[in-house]
Design a protein around this motif. Structure first.
Motif, mmCIF file in Angstrom:
data_model
loop_
_atom_site.group_PDB
_atom_site.id
_atom_site.type_symbol
_atom_site.label_atom_id
_atom_site.label_comp_id
_atom_site.label_asym_id
_atom_site.label_seq_id
_atom_site.Cartn_x
_atom_site.Cartn_y
_atom_site.Cartn_z
ATOM 1 N N CYS A 169 44.098 65.372 15.565
ATOM 2 C CA CYS A 169 45.343 65.589 14.836
ATOM 3 C C CYS A 169 45.232 65.083 13.407
ATOM 4 C CB CYS A 169 46.505 64.908 15.553
ATOM 5 S SG CYS A 169 48.111 65.152 14.744
ATOM 6 N N LEU A 170 44.669 63.896 13.227
ATOM 7 C CA LEU A 170 44.550 63.327 11.889
ATOM 8 C C LEU A 170 43.620 64.157 11.012
ATOM 9 C CD1 LEU A 170 44.357 59.540 12.797
ATOM 10 C CD2 LEU A 170 46.220 60.682 11.584
ATOM 11 N N ALA A 224 45.613 67.209 10.078
ATOM 12 C CA ALA A 224 46.661 66.897 9.105
ATOM 13 C C ALA A 224 46.081 66.663 7.714
ATOM 14 C CB ALA A 224 47.444 65.668 9.565
ATOM 15 N N THR A 225 44.974 65.932 7.654
ATOM 16 C CA THR A 225 44.350 65.643 6.370
ATOM 17 C C THR A 225 43.918 66.924 5.666
ATOM 18 O OG1 THR A 225 43.558 63.495 7.189
ATOM 19 C CG2 THR A 225 42.461 64.399 5.251
ATOM 20 N N ILE A 281 47.966 69.690 5.753
ATOM 21 C CA ILE A 281 49.379 69.474 5.433
ATOM 22 C C ILE A 281 49.755 70.097 4.092
ATOM 23 C CG2 ILE A 281 51.104 67.743 4.823
ATOM 24 C CD1 ILE A 281 50.083 65.956 6.965
ATOM 25 N N PRO A 318 49.304 61.757 6.939
ATOM 26 C CA PRO A 318 48.789 62.292 8.210
ATOM 27 C C PRO A 318 49.118 61.417 9.411
ATOM 28 C CG PRO A 318 47.003 61.447 6.859
ATOM 29 C CD PRO A 318 48.220 61.438 5.994
ATOM 30 N N TYR A 368 52.706 62.109 10.450
ATOM 31 C CA TYR A 368 52.704 63.459 11.015
ATOM 32 C C TYR A 368 52.275 63.424 12.480
ATOM 33 C CZ TYR A 368 51.019 68.282 11.707
ATOM 34 O OH TYR A 368 50.775 69.537 12.200
ATOM 35 N N CYS A 369 51.167 62.754 12.762
ATOM 36 C CA CYS A 369 50.652 62.710 14.137
ATOM 37 C C CYS A 369 51.489 61.802 15.031
ATOM 38 C CB CYS A 369 49.190 62.277 14.127
ATOM 39 S SG CYS A 369 48.093 63.489 13.338
#
Length: 259
Positions: free
Chosen positions: A53-54, A57-58, A61, A118, A121-122
């Motif tokens: 997920c990270l 996101a990085t 996003i 991030p 977000y996660c």
């Protein structure tokens, strides 16, 4: 500017019994719920979903924010398909799986409120464990060697103790340079159970051959004294979002000598 700082993580976990710790997760709509997690859930399974997920996101996003700003999108498939066209099919598939968890409205709301963070977000997607009662105290840190010429790899063996375990966050290294160029870097730190943990932070004082001075100042690692601050955080170190804490920080220094 981010320097070429490499971090090798060696974790020594103590007390791997089945004791349980209560942590709090926040839903996207703001409601809170409790989850009981055991030490075993700090392991590979939870770390894998969180790391995926990270990473997503990085990488994504900012592109997702732009897509939502430029187009009217009503379906996960439309949004993630557009993202895949901008990136690759693997990113598009991860987007679809995460979007389907909360629906397109919830997914868009999360993207709009996380401010390119991030970790938050996660957290909102329940992909990373949150520990609002987490803690970490640096018990020892040193620099090896204390001094050396430009190009020296300075190692920072760091030990910290956690009473309640930690949430997912990062190590941040900030270096005050002789020529005033801001140097900083961060490295992911997974959630860990209570106990003593050891990490090795490596600061490479070698000028980046790929640094373009037209895009910003390039650190030259000139001779002199360098002050460094090392921080352990839950979430992003400089974030104001929920579940973001600076557990501990410490200052130390190293010297770059002349040739």
């Amino acid at each position: 500017m981010k320097a070429s700082l490499a971090l090798c993580l060696l974790t020594s976990l103590l007390g791997l019994g089945m004791a349980h710790y209560s942590v709090r997760f926040d839903d996207p709509d703001g409601a809170s719920r409790s989850k009981r997690i055991s030490n075993h859930e700090y392991g590979i399974g939870s770390n894998t979903s969180c790391a995926n997920c990270l990473k997503f996101a990085t990488q994504s996003i900012k592109t997702l924010v732009n897509l939502l700003r430029d187009d009217v999108i009503n379906e996960c498939g439309d949004l993630c398909g557009a993202l895949a066209n901008k990136t690759n099919n693997e990113i598009g598939e991860i987007c679809t799986s995460l979007c389907d968890l909360v629906g397109i409205n919830g997914f868009m709301k999360i993207i709009q409120i996380v401010d390119l963070d991030p970790f938050y977000y996660c957290d909102l997607l329940d992909q990373c464990p949150v520990n609002d009662y987490g803690d970490a105290a640096i018990t020892s840190i040193t620099v090896v060697p204390k001094s050396g010429p430009q190009g020296t790899l300075f190692q920072f063996p760091l030990q910290y103790f956690s009473l309640n375990g930690t949430g997912v966050g990062e190590f941040a290294v900030y270096v005050e340079t002789v020529d005033g160029v801001p140097v900083q870097d961060t490295q992911l730190n997974f959630a860990h159970p209570p106990g003593t943990h050891v990490v090795f932070l490596n600061v490479e004082t070698k000028p980046d051959p790929n640094c373009d001075p037209s895009q910003g100042p390039c650190e030259k690692w000139l001779p002199g004294l360098y002050n460094a601050t090392v921080a352990i955080c839950e979430g992003e170190c400089e974030s104001n979002h929920p579940h973001s804490y600076i557990y501990d920080a410490i200052e130390l220094s190293f010297e770059i000598t002349g040739k």
